[in-house]
Structures are given as C-alpha cells and as structure tokens.
Design a protein around this motif. Structure first.
Motif, short mmCIF file in Angstrom:
data_model
loop_
_atom_site.label_atom_id
_atom_site.label_comp_id
_atom_site.label_asym_id
_atom_site.label_seq_id
_atom_site.Cartn_x
_atom_site.Cartn_y
_atom_site.Cartn_z
N PHE A 21 0.95 -1.34 0.06
CA PHE A 21 -0.09 -0.10 0.09
C PHE A 21 1.06 1.24 0.25
N ILE A 22 0.69 2.03 -0.79
CA ILE A 22 1.41 3.48 -1.18
C ILE A 22 0.49 4.53 -1.33
N GLY A 23 0.97 5.53 -0.58
CA GLY A 23 0.12 6.76 -0.79
C GLY A 23 0.72 7.71 0.14
N GLY A 24 0.07 8.94 0.51
CA GLY A 24 0.38 9.85 0.95
C GLY A 24 -0.60 10.73 1.48
N GLY A 25 -0.26 11.88 2.44
CA GLY A 25 -1.27 12.74 2.86
C GLY A 25 -0.69 13.69 3.94
N PRO A 26 -1.52 14.52 4.61
CA PRO A 26 -1.10 15.42 5.57
C PRO A 26 -0.83 15.00 6.96
N VAL A 206 -4.53 7.31 23.79
CA VAL A 206 -5.64 6.54 22.95
C VAL A 206 -5.56 6.87 21.55
N GLN A 207 -5.80 5.88 20.79
CA GLN A 207 -5.71 6.30 19.23
C GLN A 207 -6.69 5.15 18.42
N THR A 208 -7.22 5.77 17.16
CA THR A 208 -7.77 4.80 16.39
C THR A 208 -7.18 5.10 15.21
N TYR A 209 -7.49 4.05 14.16
CA TYR A 209 -6.93 3.69 12.79
C TYR A 209 -8.45 3.78 12.16
N VAL A 210 -8.78 4.28 10.94
CA VAL A 210 -10.10 4.24 10.38
C VAL A 210 -9.69 3.99 8.84
N LYS A 211 -10.11 2.71 8.36
CA LYS A 211 -9.90 2.83 6.79
C LYS A 211 -11.09 2.72 5.98
N ALA A 216 -11.37 -1.82 -5.03
CA ALA A 216 -10.54 -2.85 -4.73
C ALA A 216 -9.29 -2.26 -4.47
N HIS A 217 -8.94 -1.34 -4.96
CA HIS A 217 -7.43 -0.73 -4.92
C HIS A 217 -7.02 0.74 -4.43
N TRP A 218 -8.28 1.52 -4.12
CA TRP A 218 -7.99 2.79 -3.55
C TRP A 218 -8.66 2.80 -2.11
N HIS A 219 -7.94 3.30 -1.39
CA HIS A 219 -8.61 3.29 0.06
C HIS A 219 -8.09 4.89 0.87
N LEU A 220 -9.03 5.25 1.79
CA LEU A 220 -8.80 6.17 2.69
C LEU A 220 -8.42 5.66 4.09
N LEU A 221 -7.19 6.21 4.66
CA LEU A 221 -6.78 5.74 5.87
C LEU A 221 -6.87 7.16 6.53
N GLY A 222 -7.19 6.93 7.77
CA GLY A 222 -7.05 8.02 8.86
C GLY A 222 -6.59 7.49 10.16
N ASN A 223 -6.08 8.52 10.82
CA ASN A 223 -5.63 8.11 12.32
C ASN A 223 -5.88 9.44 13.04
N MET A 248 -3.33 11.82 11.07
CA MET A 248 -3.04 11.64 9.62
C MET A 248 -4.27 11.27 8.68
N LEU A 249 -4.30 11.92 7.53
CA LEU A 249 -5.39 11.38 6.49
C LEU A 249 -4.61 11.10 5.17
N SER A 250 -4.65 10.03 4.78
CA SER A 250 -4.10 9.62 3.40
C SER A 250 -4.88 8.86 2.41
N LEU A 251 -4.56 9.07 1.13
CA LEU A 251 -5.15 8.15 0.16
C LEU A 251 -4.10 7.21 -0.26
N LEU A 252 -4.69 5.82 -0.24
CA LEU A 252 -3.49 4.75 -0.40
C LEU A 252 -4.17 3.91 -1.85
#
Length: 271
Positions: A21-26, A206-211, A216-223, A248-252
C-alpha cells in the motif's frame, strides 16, 4: 523456525487482498509548549510486509522469530522509526503550514528530532492485538529510552474498518529532560522560564485507525491520537497542556507486487 505469515498490527488488521500500500497525505501534531503552533507535514505512507521485512508508515523492521496459527500469531523483530518530537526554528522540508516563533522557547538551544531503534514483541489472537516496544535513541540526539505497550481490538462495519487501541509510553529521564527540561544557561525568569530538570515519565494515549475502501485498490486511511503527559512533563515551565493531539489522513493505492500466491500474506478482513 517456522515461516510465519504477516504478523499483527496495521498490515494484518487494516489491509487485505494486496500486499503493498503506497500513498500520502497530511500529518498534524500539536505541541505541548506554551503558545506553540501545531506542525502540519506532508508525509508518504507505505505499508509493506513480506514476512521478513516490513514498513508501517514511517516505521521499518525485520522479523527474526515468529509463528502463526489459525487463531493466534506472534513475532519478534528489530525495528526503527523517526522520533519527531522537538522544537526548532528552521522550517521542515515537508511542512505545509506557517508557524510563528514560540516565545517561551526563545534563546534556548533547539531540540532536534532523531531516530530510535530497538526490539518489538507482537501478539495477535482473533481481532485482539498487543505489542511491546523497547526503543533507544540511535542518532545521539537525546540519548534516551522509550518503552511502549499497546493493546487494541479491530472491527468492521461495511466498507469501514476500525482499529482502536490504548497505549502506555514510558520515557526515560534523558529523553524527558532533553525535550522538556531547561538548562541553567537557558534560564530566563523574565519570561517565566526557570531552570528545570524533568524526571522519567509515564504517558498514556488513545488512538484509532479508520480505513474506508473506495474500491478494490483505492483506500482512505485516517488516524487520530491523543497523548496525556505525566507530571514531570506537565510541570515543566515550557508546557501549558497535558495533552498532545496528532493525526493523519492519506489516500492509498494497493497493488499485488508479488503475485496472487503471495497475496495470502494479507489475510482477508473478517466480516
């Protein structure tokens, strides 16, 4: 040593079908120092695991022992990651926001970020996971040690996947004092900055990851994460809050680098 599959934490819990999984974001991080502006950085995001080497966002590692079964897995690895806490006047290369100078830090020597390395012991059973880290400064920046224990549980709702966890992070005296202490030569009573020696401290977080799977190939990932500092940090004349927020918020984009047979290294998400 029995060959083990992808072991615990983010690669196991967040991703399926494909193995890179490769992507990026702020990425943003508030600072506990008085009147300090938050830091916002552009960051690459990579998740990769081939049962020997792994990359988890900015953390890298190499397994040297482990095992995997149908219901539980465990693994030991060497690992390293950047230590991004600190304060400095120069602008970071990937910094996205403007920051004003922080008055309480004026006249003090900069406290640099660095790299820390050590050992990881990870365990997963069903949707539960836990990891214990022993990390030490390897760049001769703060000469400190960090112990981190994390435990969490994953669950999914439709195309949404959640991984909440709780953490306990112990910082050694050299670590805490480097970032939150005030040397005698840096004392300035006119601005409320007496000399201060920070002791070792235990921080809770405390933390959470949300995907979210777009397809099938594009995903949003937040932390999102909140750290609560112990008394030795919160009592420093440099700080004004016990809590530091980061996220963090990224597009993968995910793709199968090794072929369908090796894609089994990413077990399917449980529904």
């Amino acid at each position: 040593m029995k060959k083990f599959f992808l072991l615990t934490l983010l690669p196991l819990l967040l991703f399926s079908k494909d193995d890179v999984f490769i992507g990026g974001g702020p990425y943003f991080q508030t600072l506990p120092y008085k009147d300090a502006d938050p830091v916002v950085l552009a960051t690459p995001v990579i998740f990769f695991d081939n049962s020997l080497f792994y990359i988890r966002w900015t953390r890298v590692g190499m397994y040297f022992l482990g095992d995997s079964g149908e219901t539980q897995s465990w693994g030991l690895s060497f690992t390293a990651q950047p230590q991004i806490l600190g304060y400095y006047e120069r602008r970071a290369l990937t910094q996205l926001n403007q920051r004003s100078k922080t008055p309480i830090l004026q006249g003090m020597a900069e406290r640099d970020s660095g790299w820390e390395g050590g050992l990881s012991a990870a365990y997963a059973r069903g949707d539960f996971f836990a990891e214990f880290l022993i990390m030490h400064d390897i760049t001769d920046t703060n000469n400190g040690t960090k112990l981190r224990l994390e435990a969490g549980q994953s669950f999914s709702v439709g195309d949404w996947y959640f991984v909440p966890s709780v953490l306990a992070v112990w910082l050694s005296q050299p670590f805490a004092n480097y970032y939150f202490g005030v040397k005698n030569s840096e004392e300035n009573l006119l601005i409320g900055r007496p000399a201060y020696r920070s002791d070792a401290t235990l921080n809770l977080a405390v933390q959470t990851y949300v995907k979210y799977n777009i397809n099938a190939h594009w995903h949003l990932l937040g932390n999102l994460r909140a750290d609560r500092f112990g008394d030795p940090v919160s009592e420093s004349p440099l700080t004004e809050t016990r809590v530091m927020y980061s996220g963090m918020l990224s597009l993968l984009y995910s793709f199968n680098l090794f072929g369908e047979e090796k894609a089994v290294l990413n077990p399917p998400e449980k529904r």
